[in-house]
Design a protein around this motif. Structure first.
Motif, PDB file in Angstrom:
ATOM      1  N   LYS A  75       4.944   6.814 -29.673  1.00 34.86           N
ATOM      2  CA  LYS A  75       5.697   6.813 -30.921  1.00 34.86           C
ATOM      3  C   LYS A  75       6.526   5.535 -31.039  1.00 34.86           C
ATOM      4  N   LEU A  76       6.626   5.041 -32.249  1.00 35.55           N
ATOM      5  CA  LEU A  76       7.521   3.920 -32.499  1.00 35.55           C
ATOM      6  C   LEU A  76       8.953   4.379 -32.272  1.00 35.55           C
ATOM      7  N   LYS A 119      -0.333   0.580 -38.029  1.00 28.87           N
ATOM      8  CA  LYS A 119       0.241   1.677 -37.259  1.00 28.87           C
ATOM      9  C   LYS A 119      -0.335   3.010 -37.750  1.00 28.87           C
ATOM     10  N   ILE A 120      -0.163   4.076 -36.971  1.00 33.45           N
ATOM     11  CA  ILE A 120      -0.796   5.359 -37.246  1.00 33.45           C
ATOM     12  C   ILE A 120       0.241   6.413 -37.645  1.00 33.45           C
ATOM     13  N   LEU A 167      11.539  10.438 -37.569  1.00 37.08           N
ATOM     14  CA  LEU A 167      10.183  10.063 -37.172  1.00 37.08           C
ATOM     15  C   LEU A 167      10.090   9.729 -35.690  1.00 37.08           C
ATOM     16  N   CYS A 168      11.235   9.607 -35.027  1.00 36.40           N
ATOM     17  CA  CYS A 168      11.228   9.322 -33.592  1.00 36.40           C
ATOM     18  C   CYS A 168      11.197  10.598 -32.755  1.00 36.40           C
ATOM     19  N   GLU A 169      11.381  11.761 -33.387  1.00 35.07           N
ATOM     20  CA  GLU A 169      11.539  12.987 -32.612  1.00 35.07           C
ATOM     21  C   GLU A 169      10.645  14.149 -33.045  1.00 35.07           C
ATOM     22  N   TYR A 224       5.466  11.572 -37.433  1.00 31.23           N
ATOM     23  CA  TYR A 224       5.854  10.381 -36.676  1.00 31.23           C
ATOM     24  C   TYR A 224       4.808   9.280 -36.852  1.00 31.23           C
ATOM     25  N   ILE A 225       5.134   8.105 -36.317  1.00 26.68           N
ATOM     26  CA  ILE A 225       4.235   6.951 -36.412  1.00 26.68           C
ATOM     27  C   ILE A 225       3.982   6.406 -35.009  1.00 26.68           C
ATOM     28  N   LEU A 226       2.714   6.152 -34.730  1.00 27.66           N
ATOM     29  CA  LEU A 226       2.282   5.646 -33.434  1.00 27.66           C
ATOM     30  C   LEU A 226       1.913   4.164 -33.508  1.00 27.66           C
ATOM     31  N   GLU A 227       1.986   3.518 -32.361  1.00 22.51           N
ATOM     32  CA  GLU A 227       1.433   2.173 -32.240  1.00 22.51           C
ATOM     33  C   GLU A 227      -0.058   2.219 -32.573  1.00 22.51           C
TER      34      GLU A 227
END
Length: 206
Positions: free
Chosen positions: A2-3, A22-23, A153-155, A159-162
């Motif tokens: 996760k970013l 990003k995903i 989005l961090c928890e 959320y967004i992934l690399e």
């Protein structure tokens, strides 16, 4: 991966470009639905006549934009559509990035049922492209709505992934649908992956 918060803590014009590739992932109803971000728009808050927080406007609707970087700002338009944004910069500086289009990855079957009420294999070529090639379309496909407004989005399960660090060219243009914004309508703050078929509109500056 996760970013993290630090990734989001930058000007929206920079974050908008950095989010390409990003995903975006939403885990919901027992499914994981995801897509690669291929189009974004930056909204620079108080100085941007195209932003909901221009001139420090602050209402319950836009409160999420004043939150910490890396939370979601989801708003409702035309009485029927949602748009998903990522809050940028820092707390109390109301900037955000609108996610305009995704390239579908995981959960295409669920996306198809959410958007068109039929199996993915029954979609026409046009419908496949139309799954996520617009801000409200991707919200519909990924089941993003007002309940996701202000989500971290961090928890959480949104959320967004690399991405895969693939190489691609980025193009910029004027933003779409903000003709009311006077000179701000001409700012080249829309960014997209060149040649990706899921980009909503290939509109360039004149």
């Amino acid at each position: 991966m996760k970013l993290d918060r630090e990734f989001y803590a930058k000007d929206a014009t920079i974050l908008a470009k950095d989010l390409l590739g990003k995903i975006l992932v939403h885990e919901i109803d027992g499914f994981k639905i995801s897509g690669k971000i291929v189009e974004t728009e930056a909204y620079m808050g108080a100085i941007d006549k195209g932003a909901h927080t221009y001139n420090w406007k602050r209402t319950p609707r836009v409160e999420a934009m004043y939150g910490k970087p890396g939370i979601s700002y989801v708003y409702f338009i035309y009485g029927m559509y949602y748009c998903f944004n990522v809050v940028a910069k820092e707390k109390e500086i109301p900037q955000a990035v609108l996610i305009r289009a995704l390239e579908p990855l995981e959960g295409r079957e669920e996306m198809s049922k959410n958007r068109f009420k039929k199996p993915f294999n029954n979609l026409t070529k046009r419908e496949v492209i139309n799954l996520t090639n617009g801000p409200s379309k991707l919200c519909n496909a990924l089941k993003i709505d007002k309940t996701n407004n202000g989500e971290d989005l961090c928890e959480n399960k949104l959320y967004i992934l690399e991405g895969e660090n693939e190489k691609f060219d980025v193009e910029a243009s004027k933003r779409i649908g903000i003709d009311y914004a006077e000179e701000a309508k001409d700012y080249p703050w829309r960014f997209y992956v060149k040649g990706n078929p899921y980009v909503s509109k290939f509109r360039k500056n004149k």
